[in-house]
Design a protein around this motif. Structure first.
Motif, PDB file in Angstrom:
ATOM      1  N   UNK A  62      24.648  50.630  46.738  1.00  0.00           N
ATOM      2  CA  UNK A  62      24.468  51.136  45.501  1.00  0.00           C
ATOM      3  C   UNK A  62      22.878  51.245  45.163  1.00  0.00           C
ATOM      4  N   UNK A  63      22.193  50.207  45.730  1.00  0.00           N
ATOM      5  CA  UNK A  63      20.879  50.389  45.460  1.00  0.00           C
ATOM      6  C   UNK A  63      20.057  51.632  45.843  1.00  0.00           C
ATOM      7  N   UNK A  64      20.492  52.271  46.715  1.00  0.00           N
ATOM      8  CA  UNK A  64      19.914  53.561  47.045  1.00  0.00           C
ATOM      9  C   UNK A  64      19.774  54.442  46.209  1.00  0.00           C
ATOM     10  N   UNK A  65      20.969  54.471  45.164  1.00  0.00           N
ATOM     11  CA  UNK A  65      21.019  55.429  44.054  1.00  0.00           C
ATOM     12  C   UNK A  65      20.061  55.111  43.073  1.00  0.00           C
ATOM     13  N   UNK A  66      19.709  53.711  43.100  1.00  0.00           N
ATOM     14  CA  UNK A  66      18.816  53.549  41.753  1.00  0.00           C
ATOM     15  C   UNK A  66      17.521  52.951  41.999  1.00  0.00           C
TER      16      UNK A  66
END
Length: 320
Positions: A178-182
């Motif tokens: 998920x963090x890759x997108x944020x």
């Protein structure tokens, strides 16, 4: 004076706990209901004649150009079926894990209201440890063959990989995807930029995985966390004295950031160290920044490395 500080500390802890309680209460009120599709079961409990229906229902799991015979052989192969039997034994019911994923997405929705709730698919993949859990907006794909416990007979990986093939790593792995997108990628190639990038990811885990330990968030054994805590000031002094923080030496990520059996200080202590200590130090820098600045999580994740570092007021704990 000691009494005064003791009272002050107690008040601080009470305020912190109250704030945390308010957040958790707000999180609990967020409606999240996820649908789980056990593709692993659908595939391995199917027969060759069921393949056309499977391909129609799950077209994204059947890339074009691969002949049907490949899938049929996989269905019938003894090794694959033995692996499926192990997965089925470990995860006969996915209810507990579904509850944990829903709780995670409540936290993600609290901090990122725009988060798309995915449909969850469990699969048995190709033992690709780089793709254990993949969040892709409307889909969350979890490769169950990589969460069977580090000592199952199917794993031929070295210990430092296998230690993260435990069920408890499932939620941290989802957050990583998920963090890759944020979190924007590092703005430069310096060691410090890499450290702070991963520090941001780990701080995100602090907030959305409140019931996981630090060891679980970073994928360490408890004793590896202890080693980092006990040697924090030594590591920091090494980075400073060797002028590594602002170096773009291409060897540094493999020494201190990437998955490895140990970190490479090129000292006698190397074999005692866990890998990825640069990530752990970056985590402490980001934690220090958030303790010393009134900044939203979203703004912090987008911040420039240099600005975040300078405002962090990071000081490693001195060794006793």
């Amino acid at each position: 004076m000691k009494k005064y500080f003791a009272i002050l500390t107690l008040v601080f802890l009470m305020v912190s706990c109250d704030k945390k309680t308010k957040v958790e209460k707000a999180v609990e009120e967020i409606p999240v209901a996820l649908q789980v599709d056990r593709f692993d079961q659908a595939f391995f409990e199917a027969t060759p004649k069921d393949l056309p229906n499977l391909k129609a229902e799950y077209p994204f799991f059947f890339p074009e150009g691969i002949e049907d015979q490949v899938w049929i052989e996989k269905m019938q192969n003894k090794d694959w079926r033995d692996l499926y039997a192990e997965v089925k034994k470990k995860y006969p019911d996915f209810g507990k894990q579904t509850n944990e994923i829903e709780d995670l997405f409540k936290h993600l929705k609290y901090y990122f209201p725009e988060t798309v709730l995915p449909k969850v698919y469990t699969v048995i993949g190709e033992m690709d440890y780089t793709s254990k859990a993949i969040y892709a907006n409307d889909k969350l794909i979890i490769a169950l063959e990589l969460y069977l416990g580090k000592d199952v007979k199917f794993y031929t990986f070295p210990e430092y990989f296998r230690q993260n093939f435990e069920e408890r790593q499932m939620m941290p792995d989802i957050v990583t995807s998920y963090a890759f997108r944020k979190i924007p990628p590092p703005s430069d190639k310096t060691l410090l930029a890499e450290m702070i990038y991963y520090g941001k990811e780990l701080y995100l885990k602090d907030l959305v995985l409140p019931n996981h330990t630090d060891a679980e968030k970073i994928g360490y054994q408890p004793q590896q966390i202890t080693w980092c805590q006990e040697n924090e000031s030594y590591m920091w002094r090494f980075f400073i004295e060797e002028s590594l923080l602002f170096s773009s030496d291409s060897k540094l990520p493999n020494r201190f950031i990437n998955v490895a059996p140990f970190s490479k200080f090129y000292l006698e202590i190397d074999n005692e160290t866990p890998g990825r200590v640069g990530q752990w130090i970056g985590w402490q820098i980001v934690r220090s920044f958030m303790e010393n600045n009134e900044v939203s999580l979203q703004d912090m994740l987008k911040m420039d490395t240099k600005e975040l570092f300078e405002k962090s007021k990071y000081k490693p704990k001195k060794n006793e």
